[in-house]
Design an enzyme around this catalytic site. Structure first.
Site, short mmCIF file in Angstrom:
data_model
loop_
_atom_site.label_atom_id
_atom_site.label_comp_id
_atom_site.label_asym_id
_atom_site.label_seq_id
_atom_site.Cartn_x
_atom_site.Cartn_y
_atom_site.Cartn_z
N CYS A 115 -14.74 37.89 12.40
CA CYS A 115 -15.50 36.64 12.53
C CYS A 115 -16.54 36.81 13.64
CB CYS A 115 -14.53 35.52 12.88
SG CYS A 115 -15.32 33.93 13.13
N LEU A 116 -17.76 36.36 13.39
CA LEU A 116 -18.81 36.45 14.41
C LEU A 116 -18.43 35.70 15.68
CD1 LEU A 116 -22.10 35.86 12.36
CD2 LEU A 116 -21.30 38.01 13.34
N GLN A 171 -20.30 27.10 13.74
CA GLN A 171 -20.47 28.31 14.56
C GLN A 171 -21.80 28.32 15.30
OE1 GLN A 171 -19.31 30.98 11.12
NE2 GLN A 171 -18.62 32.20 12.86
N HIS A 207 -12.89 31.42 4.33
CA HIS A 207 -13.00 31.62 5.78
C HIS A 207 -13.99 30.60 6.37
CE1 HIS A 207 -13.42 34.46 9.39
NE2 HIS A 207 -14.43 33.62 9.55
N GLU A 208 -15.14 30.43 5.70
CA GLU A 208 -16.17 29.52 6.23
C GLU A 208 -15.74 28.05 6.07
OE1 GLU A 208 -18.12 30.96 8.04
OE2 GLU A 208 -18.01 32.97 7.21
N HIS A 241 -13.74 27.09 8.95
CA HIS A 241 -14.57 26.72 10.11
C HIS A 241 -14.97 25.24 10.03
CE1 HIS A 241 -15.27 30.36 12.40
NE2 HIS A 241 -15.62 31.05 11.33
N GLY A 268 -20.81 35.79 5.99
CA GLY A 268 -20.85 34.33 5.89
C GLY A 268 -21.04 33.70 7.25
ZN ZN Z 1 -15.73 33.09 11.08
#
Ligand code: ZN
Length: 170
Positions: A91-92, A51, A133-134, A137, A46
């Protein structure tokens, strides 16, 4: 289409509360295309707009096989949650860090597609976890905020050391 740079913790832009999308215009279409390309290039599950330094309420998922879950969610909202479970997340924006987080493993969500058309869908397992999770963000929240204080302090120290090494190398 272009691959976008991903902001990394502790970048303060990751802490902004993203704004609802009102204009379903070309710029939104471009953002979504680029986010999908970035998602796949990083083999991620995702990705959220904050981000990639865009403060709009947009997220994309790489749904698991055998699901009809959509890939694109604009202005997403969780309507109901159930079946909490402990899941390992990464997480990226926080490379190299994993942690166990309690999340609902079934959610019902309402969102709009890239043209503004509203839809509702049910997500389960990793799709449900990734969506939450997204959405975090979009609200300026990171999964590490859901870990213990001790673990958070250790991660912070590790990220600071890493940032110092990078600036020394530059
Ligand atoms: Zn993340």
């Amino acid at each position: 289409m272009a691959q976008l740079d991903i902001l990394e913790h502790p970048d303060p832009r990751l802490r902004l509360h993203a704004e609802p999308v009102a204009d379903f215009d070309d710029s939104l279409g471009c953002l979504i295309d680029d986010m999908l390309e970035t998602l796949h290039a990083n083999s991620a599950l995702g990705l959220s707009a904050p981000q990639v330094d865009d403060s709009r309420r947009v997220l994309v998922l790489n749904p698991s096989e055998n699901t009809s879950a959509p890939q694109v969610y604009v202005n997403p909202e969780v309507l109901s949650k159930s079946v909490p479970g402990l899941v390992e997340e990464s997480c990226l924006s926080i490379p190299g860090i994993v942690g166990n987080v309690v999340r609902a493993t079934e959610v019902r969500v309402r969102a709009q597609d890239c043209d503004g058309k509203p839809f509702e869908c049910d997500l389960a397992a990793m799709d449900a976890v990734c969506l939450q999770h997204e959405i975090d963000h979009l609200n300026g929240k990171l999964f590490i905020d859901r870990l213990s204080l001790f673990r958070r302090l250790r991660i912070r120290a590790m990220m600071k050391t890493k940032a110092r090494r990078q600036s020394n190398a530059a």
